[in-house]
Enzyme design. Structure first.
Site, PDB file in Angstrom:
ATOM      1  N   ARG A   1       6.149  -8.628  -3.156  1.00 40.00           N
ATOM      2  CA  ARG A   1       4.830  -8.604  -3.798  1.00 40.00           C
ATOM      3  C   ARG A   1       4.204  -9.991  -3.792  1.00 40.00           C
ATOM      4  NH1 ARG A   1       3.393  -5.211  -9.182  1.00 40.00           N
ATOM      5  NH2 ARG A   1       4.045  -3.650  -7.654  1.00 40.00           N
TER       6      ARG A   1
ATOM      7  N   LYS B   1      14.938   4.288  -9.108  1.00 42.20           N
ATOM      8  CA  LYS B   1      14.296   5.049  -8.039  1.00 42.20           C
ATOM      9  C   LYS B   1      15.302   5.390  -6.937  1.00 42.20           C
ATOM     10  CE  LYS B   1      10.098   4.146  -6.623  1.00 42.20           C
ATOM     11  NZ  LYS B   1       8.891   3.577  -5.958  1.00 42.20           N
TER      12      LYS B   1
ATOM     13  N   LYS C   1      13.740  -6.925  -6.013  1.00 41.50           N
ATOM     14  CA  LYS C   1      12.306  -7.174  -5.890  1.00 41.50           C
ATOM     15  C   LYS C   1      12.073  -8.624  -5.513  1.00 41.50           C
ATOM     16  CE  LYS C   1       8.378  -4.994  -6.274  1.00 41.50           C
ATOM     17  NZ  LYS C   1       8.169  -3.669  -5.675  1.00 41.50           N
TER      18      LYS C   1
ATOM     19  N   PRO D   1       7.401  -3.837   2.344  1.00 46.95           N
ATOM     20  CA  PRO D   1       6.048  -4.120   1.858  1.00 46.95           C
ATOM     21  C   PRO D   1       5.838  -3.700   0.410  1.00 46.95           C
ATOM     22  CG  PRO D   1       6.010  -2.976   3.974  1.00 46.95           C
ATOM     23  CD  PRO D   1       7.399  -2.861   3.444  1.00 46.95           C
ATOM     24  N   ASP D   2       4.902  -4.350  -0.238  1.00 48.47           N
ATOM     25  CA  ASP D   2       4.522  -4.035  -1.610  1.00 48.47           C
ATOM     26  C   ASP D   2       3.076  -4.497  -1.781  1.00 48.47           C
ATOM     27  OD1 ASP D   2       6.040  -3.117  -4.249  1.00 48.47           O
ATOM     28  OD2 ASP D   2       4.668  -4.703  -4.848  1.00 48.47           O
TER      29      ASP D   2
ATOM     30  N   GLY E   1      -6.420   3.904  -2.092  1.00 53.57           N
ATOM     31  CA  GLY E   1      -5.841   2.953  -1.163  1.00 53.57           C
ATOM     32  C   GLY E   1      -5.089   3.699  -0.068  1.00 53.57           C
TER      33      GLY E   1
ATOM     34  N   VAL F   1      -2.021   4.988   0.166  1.00 59.26           N
ATOM     35  CA  VAL F   1      -1.350   6.228  -0.238  1.00 59.26           C
ATOM     36  C   VAL F   1      -2.348   7.222  -0.817  1.00 59.26           C
ATOM     37  CG1 VAL F   1       0.413   7.241  -1.721  1.00 59.26           C
ATOM     38  CG2 VAL F   1       0.822   5.021  -0.657  1.00 59.26           C
TER      39      VAL F   1
ATOM     40  N   ALA G   1      -3.250   4.071  -8.032  1.00 57.28           N
ATOM     41  CA  ALA G   1      -3.595   2.653  -7.900  1.00 57.28           C
ATOM     42  C   ALA G   1      -2.492   1.827  -8.556  1.00 57.28           C
ATOM     43  CB  ALA G   1      -4.965   2.390  -8.522  1.00 57.28           C
TER      44      ALA G   1
END
Length: 352
Positions: free
Chosen positions: A44, A68, A80, A118-119, A186, A188, A241
């Site tokens: 990120r 997750k 992360k 990606p993030d 966006g 997704v 979002a």
């Protein structure tokens, strides 16, 4: 450079905070768990008032990533990467390349304990740049040997989750009879809106970026402001979002019967799940709903499966969510609590 081993009470195995040798920016990598296998999590690039806010974000997001992965049945733990950008500074060109090389160096030093994708603020091409410094970067473009943009696979997983949610809440997985408010168009959200339009569902859409209105028009969705989208009188709200939209202030204003979407960290605090439960709004935990992209990418790039095999896993999100929602109903608990219990159980079993 600061390298900190976090105590066992915090549940994180390893946290690195380092000033990038090229960029001078804070590079933060948090490895929450490797109980099930290599930790994975996005990179990120985002603005923070202070780098310590970026550290807080990394710790929170990496822990959620462990859950997750566990719920998705992946042989991976959570991690992360956060590059804490100071307000008003957005790196591009050579500066961006320097930042990504700094990220790659930090990940390389972890010797395979963690791989990134990606993030917010990064994409598949950025993974190619990181991969110049470490092999532990996934979701690269197809022509670079990767599985490509994961957003379409995330959307497929969300659609599967929406069918499962509607079956539980309304007694049928048929989406054509339902209405949806998609908040955020966006990568997704745009894919998902088009998929929902294909089912014949009634649609409302909103985004802060007015340039995305043509996406809504093409899908036959009513275009409204983000606030009106959040509080639309629909069957299902679809947060697509950034997170934090479900709060102690917003939940009383909701007019939907259920919520499921790809946005991460939709709840501003764990207690907000109880507020939704009290209002009989069925919330599908985002850590289940949003897993399609990571399931597909890791299956193909890290575990050698075909895209077809990975697609079956993505559609399996429906079964995972059904199990969580049935457990919540049977125990009288929130879906959030049911999901957390299942994730903890699998992570704990991974230690044995």
């Amino acid at each position: 450079m600061v390298t900190a081993e976090v105590d066992s009470g915090s549940m994180h195995e390893h946290v690195v905070v380092r000033r990038g040798t090229r960029s001078g920016l804070p590079i933060i990598v948090a490895v929450h768990s490797t109980a099930l296998g290599q930790a994975i999590g996005g990179c990120r690039l985002a603005h923070y008032p202070h780098w310590r806010d970026g550290l807080t974000d990394a710790l929170r997001l990496s822990a959620a990533m462990s859950d997750k992965c566990a719920l998705a049945g992946l042989p991976n733990g959570g991690g992360k990467t956060v590059v804490a950008l100071p307000p008003g500074r957005t790196p591009d060109g050579a500066t961006r390349r320097a930042v990504l090389h700094d990220v790659g160096d930090v990940i390389a030093d972890l010797a395979g304990a963690y791989a990134t994708g990606p993030d917010v603020g990064t994409g598949p091409d950025d993974m190619v740049t990181i991969a110049e410094r470490t092999p532990y970067a996934f979701c690269r473009p197809v022509d670079a040997g990767g599985s490509g943009d994961s957003s379409a696979h995330t959307a497929v997983g969300v659609l599967a989750a929406l069918r499962a949610l509607c079956a539980e809440r309304f007694g049928s997985a048929d989406l054509s009879a339902r209405s949806f408010a998609v908040l955020g168009l966006g990568r997704v959200g745009g894919h998902l809106l088009r998929m929902l339009a294909g089912t014949g569902a009634t649609l409302v859409a909103g985004d802060l970026d007015d340039s995305r209105r043509p996406l809504a028009d093409a899908a036959g969705a009513a275009w409204v402001s983000p606030q009106d989208c959040l509080t639309a009188d629909v069957d299902v709200l679809v947060p697509a979002a950034l997170g934090g939209v479900l709060t102690v202030d917003s939940v009383p204003k909701l007019r939907c019967a259920a919520i499921a979407g790809p946005a991460n960290n939709q709840l501003d605090a764990p207690a907000t799940a109880d507020l939704l439960h009290q209002r009989s709004i069925l919330w599908a935990p985002d850590i289940v709903v949003s897993a399609g992209g990571i399931i597909h990418a890791t299956a193909v790039e890290l575990h050698g499966e075909t895209s077809e095999q990975a697609a079956v896993r993505v559609r399996g999100i429906a079964d995972t969510l059904t199990g969580v929602l049935r457990t919540a109903r049977a125990t009288g608990s929130t879906p959030a609590a049911a999901a957390r219990f299942r994730a903890c159980q699998r992570i704990r079993d991974g230690h044995r």
